[in-house]
Design a protein around this motif. Structure first.
Motif, PDB file in Angstrom:
ATOM      1  N   ILE A   1       1.003  -1.506  -0.259  1.00  0.00           N
ATOM      2  CA  ILE A   1       0.144   0.001   0.358  1.00  0.00           C
ATOM      3  C   ILE A   1       0.699   1.534  -0.467  1.00  0.00           C
ATOM      4  N   ILE A   2       1.612   1.207   0.943  1.00  0.00           N
ATOM      5  CA  ILE A   2       2.823   2.549   1.131  1.00  0.00           C
ATOM      6  C   ILE A   2       2.869   3.171   0.020  1.00  0.00           C
ATOM      7  N   PRO A   3       4.418   1.763  -0.325  1.00  0.00           N
ATOM      8  CA  PRO A   3       4.831   2.385  -2.439  1.00  0.00           C
ATOM      9  C   PRO A   3       3.917   2.780  -3.095  1.00  0.00           C
ATOM     10  N   ASP A   4       3.165   1.388  -3.769  1.00  0.00           N
ATOM     11  CA  ASP A   4       1.861   2.145  -4.465  1.00  0.00           C
ATOM     12  C   ASP A   4       1.170   3.514  -4.399  1.00  0.00           C
ATOM     13  N   PHE A   5       0.921   3.683  -3.090  1.00  0.00           N
ATOM     14  CA  PHE A   5       0.426   5.225  -2.513  1.00  0.00           C
ATOM     15  C   PHE A   5       1.475   6.424  -2.816  1.00  0.00           C
ATOM     16  N   ILE A   6       2.442   6.325  -2.553  1.00  0.00           N
ATOM     17  CA  ILE A   6       3.770   6.798  -2.784  1.00  0.00           C
ATOM     18  C   ILE A   6       3.440   7.592  -4.703  1.00  0.00           C
TER      19      ILE A   6
ATOM     20  N   ARG B   1       2.964  10.100 -10.097  1.00  0.00           N
ATOM     21  CA  ARG B   1       1.952  10.339 -11.069  1.00  0.00           C
ATOM     22  C   ARG B   1       0.982  11.233 -11.269  1.00  0.00           C
ATOM     23  N   LYS B   2       0.086  11.392 -10.120  1.00  0.00           N
ATOM     24  CA  LYS B   2      -1.040  12.443 -10.200  1.00  0.00           C
ATOM     25  C   LYS B   2      -0.610  14.236  -9.648  1.00  0.00           C
ATOM     26  N   ASN B   3       1.103  13.896  -9.921  1.00  0.00           N
ATOM     27  CA  ASN B   3       1.068  15.027  -8.743  1.00  0.00           C
ATOM     28  C   ASN B   3       0.488  15.474  -8.098  1.00  0.00           C
ATOM     29  N   LEU B   4       0.273  14.893  -6.878  1.00  0.00           N
ATOM     30  CA  LEU B   4      -0.548  15.609  -6.150  1.00  0.00           C
ATOM     31  C   LEU B   4      -0.181  16.210  -4.949  1.00  0.00           C
ATOM     32  N   ILE B   5      -0.523  17.135  -3.899  1.00  0.00           N
ATOM     33  CA  ILE B   5      -0.414  17.648  -2.876  1.00  0.00           C
ATOM     34  C   ILE B   5      -1.054  17.444  -1.813  1.00  0.00           C
ATOM     35  N   VAL B   6      -0.009  17.163  -1.611  1.00  0.00           N
ATOM     36  CA  VAL B   6      -1.415  16.446   0.400  1.00  0.00           C
ATOM     37  C   VAL B   6      -0.914  17.904   1.116  1.00  0.00           C
ATOM     38  N   ARG B   7      -1.540  18.741   2.417  1.00  0.00           N
ATOM     39  CA  ARG B   7      -1.430  19.747   3.091  1.00  0.00           C
ATOM     40  C   ARG B   7      -1.243  19.726   4.242  1.00  0.00           C
ATOM     41  N   ASN B   8      -2.225  18.662   4.708  1.00  0.00           N
ATOM     42  CA  ASN B   8      -1.514  18.526   5.714  1.00  0.00           C
ATOM     43  C   ASN B   8      -1.276  17.258   6.474  1.00  0.00           C
ATOM     44  N   LYS B   9      -1.087  17.255   7.998  1.00  0.00           N
ATOM     45  CA  LYS B   9      -1.629  16.104   8.072  1.00  0.00           C
ATOM     46  C   LYS B   9      -2.644  15.063   8.303  1.00  0.00           C
ATOM     47  N   PHE B  10      -3.976  16.270   8.328  1.00  0.00           N
ATOM     48  CA  PHE B  10      -4.984  15.049   8.471  1.00  0.00           C
ATOM     49  C   PHE B  10      -5.236  14.467   7.276  1.00  0.00           C
ATOM     50  N   ASP B  11      -5.373  15.172   5.853  1.00  0.00           N
ATOM     51  CA  ASP B  11      -5.415  15.147   4.395  1.00  0.00           C
ATOM     52  C   ASP B  11      -4.201  13.778   3.792  1.00  0.00           C
ATOM     53  N   LEU B  12      -3.347  13.320   5.088  1.00  0.00           N
ATOM     54  CA  LEU B  12      -1.841  12.649   4.858  1.00  0.00           C
ATOM     55  C   LEU B  12      -2.932  11.538   5.084  1.00  0.00           C
ATOM     56  N   ILE B  13      -3.642  11.272   6.270  1.00  0.00           N
ATOM     57  CA  ILE B  13      -4.487  10.576   7.150  1.00  0.00           C
ATOM     58  C   ILE B  13      -5.546   9.898   6.177  1.00  0.00           C
ATOM     59  N   LEU B  14      -6.610  10.691   5.489  1.00  0.00           N
ATOM     60  CA  LEU B  14      -7.128  10.434   5.031  1.00  0.00           C
ATOM     61  C   LEU B  14      -6.839   9.671   4.143  1.00  0.00           C
ATOM     62  N   ARG B  15      -5.927  10.550   2.574  1.00  0.00           N
ATOM     63  CA  ARG B  15      -5.927   9.150   1.773  1.00  0.00           C
ATOM     64  C   ARG B  15      -5.084   7.842   2.149  1.00  0.00           C
ATOM     65  N   LEU B  16      -4.542   8.129   2.809  1.00  0.00           N
ATOM     66  CA  LEU B  16      -3.577   6.396   3.554  1.00  0.00           C
ATOM     67  C   LEU B  16      -5.488   5.748   3.965  1.00  0.00           C
ATOM     68  N   ILE B  17      -5.883   5.699   4.003  1.00  0.00           N
ATOM     69  CA  ILE B  17      -7.457   5.542   4.793  1.00  0.00           C
ATOM     70  C   ILE B  17      -7.837   4.955   3.823  1.00  0.00           C
TER      71      ILE B  17
END
Length: 308
Positions: free
Chosen positions: A107-112, A117-133
């Motif tokens: 999961i983690i390597p695929d998420f990274i 690929r999508k040039n995704l911007i993770v704004r804050n720690k809450f965004d990171l937690i939500l995107r991992l879920i």
């Protein structure tokens, strides 16, 4: 092993730690523990909790640290169970975001890779937690498709021949669905707890949260559907096995009765008494033919009542 990831256009690995970067720790060794405990000041109790394989999704605070534990799916060839779930902990404070997992997962390597690929911007720690879920929900659905294919394959094998190995295979798949069910439900409950913690407008992304909840509910509904199908399949095969046993017992009983007829006749004429056939030249043949006739008659009767 730890990596330092900084979000530019997706997560990019850096050689050293810097504030506001994401520290990803997988299967930590002694050096990783020393770095987390001594240099960053991570509470040791957090690391012990994450190490517990049976830890449920939850949050915990200590001083200015927040621990968020979610469960993610992974392939597990141990004990014949194809998939299982393991905890991953996200430890955060004002400037530090750390993820710790004691297992190698996809999961983690695929998420990274996805963020790059999508040039995704993770704004804050809450965004990171939500995107991992969200990523965990995607992988739950991916593994559920594989489980469904395994169930279909096992059903085809059982249609040809009912073997204990195939039934055990279905049982282990059912166990996997139970793991998935409880983990997805726990992650979904976590969304509400996190929403109450990160109430500030700078953290809340209603669209992302809605997407995460939708994906989790889809995974939860899919698990329930597959679980019901698998339960019905196993019940059906259990009924088939019981019916086959009854059929075999009926046939064995019929064969025992058919074989009993000549045995009974032979027992009568084997007694030390007068049989009144000693003067007939072909007495033995008559007795044998009578036994065969009566056995054949019994067979025809059982055939008519469908015991064969």
């Amino acid at each position: 092993m730890r990596t330092y990831l900084y979000c530019e256009a997706g997560f990019v690995e850096k050689p050293n730690w810097q504030p506001n970067c994401w520290i990803n720790v997988v299967c930590p060794d002694e050096g990783d523990f020393q770095f987390l405990l001594n240099e960053l000041g991570v509470p040791e109790s957090f690391l012990r909790d994450i190490a517990d394989t049976d830890e449920r999704p939850r949050t915990e605070t200590e001083d200015n640290w927040l621990l968020t534990i979610i469960r993610i799916p992974m392939q597990s060839p141990q004990n014949g169970i194809p998939f299982t779930t393991v905890p991953i902990g996200i430890i955060t404070n004002n400037e530090i975001t750390i993820s710790v997992c004691y297992h190698h997962t996809e999961i983690i390597p695929d998420f990274i890779s996805y963020t790059r690929r999508k040039n995704l911007i993770v704004r804050n720690k809450f965004d990171l937690i939500l995107r991992l879920i969200y990523s965990s929900a995607v992988w739950f659905l991916k593994y559920l498709k594989q489980i469904n294919n395994d169930v279909t394959s096992a059903e085809k094998e059982l249609e040809r021949s009912i073997r204990n190995e195939d039934l055990l295979r279905l049982m282990k798949l059912q166990k996997t669905l139970v793991y998935f069910n409880t983990s997805i439900r726990g992650n979904e409950i976590m969304i509400g707890k996190l929403k109450s913690i990160f109430q500030e407008p700078e953290y809340l992304d209603e669209e992302l949260m809605e997407d995460v909840i939708t994906e989790l509910r889809q995974a939860y509904n899919t698990v329930n559907i597959y679980s019901d199908i698998l339960t019905g399949t196993m019940d059906a095969f259990a009924s088939i096995i019981s019916n086959n046993v009854n059929t075999i017992m009926k046939r064995m009983t019929s064969i025992s009765i058919i074989l009993m007829v000549p045995t009974l006749i032979a027992s009568f004429y084997g007694m030390n008494v007068d049989i009144h056939l000693d003067t007939i030249p072909h007495a033995f043949a008559i007795i044998v033919l009578s036994s065969v006739f009566l056995s054949a008659l019994a067979f025809v009767i059982f055939k008519r009542i469908k015991w064969f």
